[in-house]
Design an enzyme around this catalytic site. Structure first.
Site, PDB file in Angstrom:
ATOM      1  N   ASP A   1       0.602  -0.565  14.362  1.00  0.00           N
ATOM      2  CA  ASP A   1       0.280   0.512  14.655  1.00  0.00           C
ATOM      3  C   ASP A   1       0.956   0.226  16.194  1.00  0.00           C
ATOM      4  OD1 ASP A   1      -1.965   0.519  16.413  1.00  0.00           O
ATOM      5  OD2 ASP A   1      -2.049   0.528  14.208  1.00  0.00           O
TER       6      ASP A   1
ATOM      7  N   GLN B   1       0.201  -1.242  -0.203  1.00  0.00           N
ATOM      8  CA  GLN B   1      -0.076  -0.327  -0.538  1.00  0.00           C
ATOM      9  C   GLN B   1       1.269   1.120  -0.029  1.00  0.00           C
ATOM     10  OE1 GLN B   1      -2.460  -0.557   3.459  1.00  0.00           O
ATOM     11  NE2 GLN B   1      -0.595  -1.859   4.480  1.00  0.00           N
TER      12      GLN B   1
ATOM     13  N   ASP C   1      -8.182  -5.964  13.717  1.00  0.00           N
ATOM     14  CA  ASP C   1      -8.160  -4.231  14.044  1.00  0.00           C
ATOM     15  C   ASP C   1      -7.237  -3.732  12.536  1.00  0.00           C
ATOM     16  OD1 ASP C   1      -7.528  -1.444  14.284  1.00  0.00           O
ATOM     17  OD2 ASP C   1      -5.768  -2.096  15.954  1.00  0.00           O
ATOM     18  N   SER C   2      -8.492  -4.050  11.332  1.00  0.00           N
ATOM     19  CA  SER C   2      -8.554  -3.679  10.061  1.00  0.00           C
ATOM     20  C   SER C   2      -8.242  -2.645   9.029  1.00  0.00           C
ATOM     21  CB  SER C   2      -8.590  -4.905   9.537  1.00  0.00           C
ATOM     22  OG  SER C   2     -10.533  -4.411   9.783  1.00  0.00           O
ATOM     23  N   THR C   3      -7.439  -2.644   8.810  1.00  0.00           N
ATOM     24  CA  THR C   3      -7.950  -1.276   8.110  1.00  0.00           C
ATOM     25  C   THR C   3      -9.390  -1.604   7.038  1.00  0.00           C
ATOM     26  OG1 THR C   3      -7.454  -1.989   5.399  1.00  0.00           O
ATOM     27  CG2 THR C   3      -5.775  -1.159   6.700  1.00  0.00           C
ATOM     28  N   ASP C   4     -10.755  -0.459   5.827  1.00  0.00           N
ATOM     29  CA  ASP C   4     -10.973  -0.168   5.681  1.00  0.00           C
ATOM     30  C   ASP C   4     -11.321  -1.856   4.418  1.00  0.00           C
ATOM     31  OD1 ASP C   4     -11.761   2.157   6.994  1.00  0.00           O
ATOM     32  OD2 ASP C   4     -11.460   3.040   5.950  1.00  0.00           O
TER      33      ASP C   4
ATOM     34  N   PRO D   1      -6.179  -5.468   0.184  1.00  0.00           N
ATOM     35  CA  PRO D   1      -6.147  -6.109   0.387  1.00  0.00           C
ATOM     36  C   PRO D   1      -6.612  -7.004   1.633  1.00  0.00           C
ATOM     37  CG  PRO D   1      -4.696  -4.124   0.928  1.00  0.00           C
ATOM     38  CD  PRO D   1      -5.800  -4.139   0.029  1.00  0.00           C
TER      39      PRO D   1
ATOM     40  N   GLU E   1       0.891  -8.886  11.374  1.00  0.00           N
ATOM     41  CA  GLU E   1       0.033  -7.567  10.106  1.00  0.00           C
ATOM     42  C   GLU E   1       0.487  -7.618   8.836  1.00  0.00           C
ATOM     43  OE1 GLU E   1      -0.858  -4.067  10.414  1.00  0.00           O
ATOM     44  OE2 GLU E   1       0.322  -4.053   8.109  1.00  0.00           O
TER      45      GLU E   1
END
Lengths: 279, 279
Positions: free
Chosen positions: B86, B31, B155-158, B162, B106
């Site tokens: 993070d 990304q 605790d993912s991205t939108d 991916p 992650e």
């Protein structure tokens, strides 16, 4: 060409809505007024380039500014709205069968006119025979309204320019004097995240006047940070415990945001903020 | 010259943050990654031009994604975090004295590296001896992790690119299989206002797998509409009633958002949304 309407929510934070069209724009005696149609949130009323409400989420604002104080008063018959010329608060107040009279005191008659034309779902209640629409300055009016109210809803614009006077101790002293024995006032009071100082200031003023002071919240996407506060002063009733669950239950089927669980939940505040306002 | 960073929160809604400076930007294997310093919300991690968190309000996200499920489990000792490179979630998990092992899975090791360099207040826990940081694809990993977890935090991205695989039934089937007897999973699940369809879809998948399904919320200014949801699946414990008030009380002095009142309040949903998801 794409067109967007942007609001500077703070000096350093901006929200932008993709625009279908600008339906109306004028300079009234008091402010710049626009009605825009956005893709994300439908029609919006914009005063001095700040979003007052959108068709999409106004229910989350109006249901919470109105029903929380109305359900706290044991028998609200006379209700005052300061600002709120769009009629959204009046619409919600009229859902309470005990109400006999609503006075709307809106400084800018152009807001009322535009609401009647562009926002019929908000303004319909303004024609109810129980409602008196008064286009005048609430600061002057509250010095001697000649009547007593059970509940006062301060549905104002943000505390800048002409609205500043609506956030002073002397204004709230007048409001307090015009409220009956179990009188209650609720004002929109900005975002917990960007204006905690402002809310704390409101609480301190209310504490000088009312036995009970409380802050509660609603989630409103078009307002800065989406997390909006209402500050409430009450002469006798405790906002957290004394509201009528029975009357709330009667209202629920007609509402889209408010329910009894959310009523209770609205008073739960994040620790950082609870410690700051100390009410 | 003024510089702003803008996120397209939906195709028709944009939020912009006034920029102090861009501290770092790279194209990782997965990304586009940037660290920006904003005036309103401090430093932010931005992936594919979407805000992952800001220093200003990350506590409202991490405290709620972690403590609500952790306090529901009777004795969480082994915890899995998917995404969350993070370290913010790990930091909160380590506040629970029962925890013996945390696995962070992650996909993008660059996120972990950047967190260690630019976000020390989030990433400090990653060096704790209880924590294993695994840089690999969670979808593959969950097929056979070789151990059992008490709590899984997604605790993912939108749900784009991916991350899409993290929102499928087959992924949650794997998660369910790797959870112990009283196992609990919580995932960030987008905004009630802009993605109700997505949350409903998550609930339906969870219902196929878990005895208890619940949605709860937190107020996070940097996320679209400021009103964020978490979807929770639980094998045995009822999310609304079975959590430990006693353990919550122990944690409270160290937290900035979470408190017991807010824990209860987080499950109160607006009527329009409650009817839609029907859980």
């Amino acid at each position: 060409m794409e067109s967007w309407f942007s609001e500077l929510q703070t000096e350093r934070l901006r929200i932008s809505f993709k625009l279908r069209e600008t339906l109306y724009r004028t300079r009234t005696q008091f402010q710049d007024l626009a009605v825009v149609d956005t893709y994300e949130f439908g029609r919006m009323l914009v005063l001095d380039e700040m979003v007052m409400f959108s068709e999409f989420d106004e229910f989350a604002y109006h249901e919470m500014i109105v029903h929380v104080p109305m359900l706290l008063h044991p028998n609200p018959t006379r209700v005052l709205v300061v600002g709120g010329g769009d009629g959204g608060s009046v619409r919600e107040i009229l859902r309470h069968p005990s109400v006999e009279r609503v006075v709307l005191c809106e400084i800018d008659e152009e807001v009322v006119k535009v609401a009647r034309e562009y926002f019929p779902r908000l303004s319909a209640g303004l024609d109810d025979p129980k409602v008196e629409v008064m286009c005048r300055d609430a600061i002057e009016y509250m010095k001697d309204p000649g009547e007593i109210f059970d509940v006062a809803i301060i549905d104002s614009t943000d505390p800048v320019g002409p609205s500043l006077g609506l956030f002073t101790l002397s204004f709230y002293r007048d409001v307090h004097r015009c409220l009956g024995l179990d009188g209650i006032v609720t004002a929109q009071s900005e975002s917990l995240y960007t204006r905690p100082d402002h809310i704390r200031g409101m609480c301190l003023k209310y504490k000088e006047l009312f036995d009970h002071v409380a802050v509660y919240c609603s989630n409103i996407p078009t307002y800065p940070t989406g997390y909006w506060s209402f500050t409430m002063g009450s002469k006798t009733m405790d906002p957290r415990t004394d509201w009528s669950e029975e009357r709330a239950k009667q209202l629920e089927p007609d509402l889209r945001y408010y329910n009894r669980d959310l009523h209770r939940a609205a008073f739960a505040l994040p620790t950082f903020f609870r410690e700051w306002i100390d009410v």
